[in-house]
Structures are given as C-alpha cells and as structure tokens.
Design a protein around this motif. Structure first.
Motif, PDB file in Angstrom:
ATOM      1  N   HIS A  41       0.840  -1.209   0.000  1.00  0.00           N
ATOM      2  CA  HIS A  41       0.000   0.000   0.000  1.00  0.00           C
ATOM      3  C   HIS A  41       0.879   1.265   0.000  1.00  0.00           C
ATOM      4  O   HIS A  41       0.663   2.194  -0.767  1.00  0.00           O
ATOM      5  CB  HIS A  41      -0.944  -0.025   1.202  1.00  0.00           C
ATOM      6  CG  HIS A  41      -2.121   0.888   1.049  1.00  0.00           C
ATOM      7  ND1 HIS A  41      -3.310   0.693   1.693  1.00  0.00           N
ATOM      8  CD2 HIS A  41      -2.291   2.006   0.312  1.00  0.00           C
ATOM      9  CE1 HIS A  41      -4.149   1.648   1.366  1.00  0.00           C
ATOM     10  NE2 HIS A  41      -3.553   2.465   0.521  1.00  0.00           N
ATOM     11  N   HIS A  55       1.345   4.465  -2.831  1.00  0.00           N
ATOM     12  CA  HIS A  55       1.255   5.909  -2.576  1.00  0.00           C
ATOM     13  C   HIS A  55       2.492   6.638  -3.094  1.00  0.00           C
ATOM     14  O   HIS A  55       2.380   7.715  -3.680  1.00  0.00           O
ATOM     15  CB  HIS A  55       1.070   6.178  -1.077  1.00  0.00           C
ATOM     16  CG  HIS A  55      -0.336   6.002  -0.602  1.00  0.00           C
ATOM     17  ND1 HIS A  55      -0.916   6.826   0.342  1.00  0.00           N
ATOM     18  CD2 HIS A  55      -1.282   5.111  -0.945  1.00  0.00           C
ATOM     19  CE1 HIS A  55      -2.162   6.426   0.571  1.00  0.00           C
ATOM     20  NE2 HIS A  55      -2.406   5.384  -0.198  1.00  0.00           N
ATOM     21  N   ASP A  69      -6.864   8.707   3.441  1.00  0.00           N
ATOM     22  CA  ASP A  69      -6.716   7.280   3.199  1.00  0.00           C
ATOM     23  C   ASP A  69      -7.135   6.491   4.432  1.00  0.00           C
ATOM     24  O   ASP A  69      -6.866   6.883   5.553  1.00  0.00           O
ATOM     25  CB  ASP A  69      -5.234   6.986   2.889  1.00  0.00           C
ATOM     26  CG  ASP A  69      -5.014   5.589   2.345  1.00  0.00           C
ATOM     27  OD1 ASP A  69      -5.324   5.371   1.167  1.00  0.00           O
ATOM     28  OD2 ASP A  69      -4.562   4.713   3.101  1.00  0.00           O
TER      29      ASP A  69
END
Ligand code: ZN
Length: 234
Positions: free
Chosen positions: A98, A102, A201
């Motif tokens: 993850h 980003h 997020d």
C-alpha cells in the motif's frame, strides 16, 4: 460500535475482545485489530481463539458500516471473550504494498503530471492506472528507478486526523479528491509520507518507506486513451 485499532496502530496484531454479534455475514467484535476491506486494500485474515474453540477468519469487510469477520466454521456465541489475531505476515506485506502505491502515485504526479485513475492490490503485488498519454517498457524502468530511489530515502510515514474544514483547505488533499469524501467524515484520516505525499486514506501503512524494500515494475500496458496501467511487485 466496534472500536477499530488499525487506523491508529497498524502494528497491533492481536487483541482480546468480546463477541458483540453473530450474523450470516460473520462475527462482530466490540473491538478489533482486523482491517476491513476498503480503498483498494483487501480485508485481513487471521484467527479467533476462545476457551474451547477456534475459527479462521477468511476476510474482513463492512456490512452496513460494521466491521465483520467472515469465518470458516462454527462461530463463538455472543458474549464470548476471544483473542483476535491477524495473519501478520500477509498484513505487513499489504502495508508495504500500500505504501509503495502511494509513493508511486506521488512520483507519477510530481515528475509526469499524471493523476491516478484507479488501482488495486494484493499482498506483494498491485496495479495502478494513470492519466498518461503513453507508456512503454523504458518508462516503466525509469519509474522503477525513481520509485526505489525515493523509497530508499526512508521517508517517515505519519497518520494524521485533520478537521474536515482544514483538509478541504489543503491543495494537496484536494488534488487527491478529499472533497469527494462523504460530508459525515470528520475528522479526515490522512497518510503523510515525508514531504512527497499526503492524502486522505483509510488503509494501513508501514512506519517509513525503507520498510517497503525494493519494488519492481513488472508490466506496463495501455488500457485506452489517457489510461495507462503499471503493475508492480515487491
Ligand atoms: Zn491508499
């Protein structure tokens, strides 16, 4: 209301909790360390253990907003005290994946002026789509180098909870569409990666980009005009 630990502490692996509800969809706990599927990140798997029993959690997702642990086997009855433990190896790999996504999106925006149009991840592998006019193997290699150079700088990752009004006043957050979040969400959870990325997020991330390790761009492909896909693996 389930108390959710993962949004504030992504490194919590286990918790003692009480079974609050059992539905056709699974087990609801009064508090949990399991991440509910969302924002492109899969739900956690793991195990629930109690005096005289144990079941595997095969997924975690929201049912009408309530974090629900999908299980295989017979659920513990309502009121049972359980130990809820996530599959940490899988989750930590998802956290690294993850965070890599980003940083990838930040580089494509900073260096190539292209926004993200979509994405998805599984443990150790992910894809992301960008508003790019063209893509090539060379471009993929170029981006891979930039990505690994940025990760190696070991940028710290911070979780912030910003009042909605403040989040809406931040141009970086507007770029990543914070204004599209439901108006009931206040404060807004923000993931800040050093000085390179900041976005609203819900997911779980590692503490610094050095923990991601090396990332490979394994495929580049066109998904139509102004939509180019990149696949990465850790
Ligand atoms: Zn994210």
């Amino acid at each position: 209301m389930t108390e959710e630990i993962a949004p504030r502490d992504a490194y919590a692996r286990m918790i003692t909790a009480e079974v609050a509800d059992v539905t056709d969809a699974g087990v609801v706990l009064d508090r949990t360390v399991f991440y509910s599927r969302g924002g492109g990140q899969p739900g956690d798997t793991g195990v629930l253990r109690w005096d005289g029993g144990m079941v595997e959690v095969v997924d975690t997702y929201r049912v009408a907003g309530v974090p629900t642990h999908a299980i295989e086997g017979t659920p513990p009855p309502v009121g049972t005290a359980v130990e809820a433990e996530i599959d940490w190896q899988r989750r930590h790999l998802l956290m690294r994946t993850h965070t890599a996504l980003h940083v990838l999106s930040a580089i494509i925006w900073r260096d190539f002026d292209a926004k993200v149009t979509g994405g998805n991840m599984e443990p150790g592998a992910a894809r992301m789509d960008f508003e790019l006019d063209s893509i090539s193997v060379e471009f993929g290699r170029n981006v891979e180098e930039r990505l690994n150079a940025e990760l190696a700088k070991d940028h710290p990752i911070t979780v912030l909870f910003l009042p909605r009004s403040e989040a809406l006043a931040d141009p970086d957050l507007i770029r990543t569409k914070v204004n599209l979040l439901p108006s009931t969400i206040d404060p807004v959870r923000i993931i800040e990666i050093g000085d390179i990325d900041k976005q609203a997020d819900g997911g779980t991330h590692v503490r610094s980009t050095g923990e991601v390790g090396t990332v490979h761009v394994v495929k580049t492909e066109s998904k139509g005009k102004g939509n180019k896909r990149m696949r990465i693996e850790l």
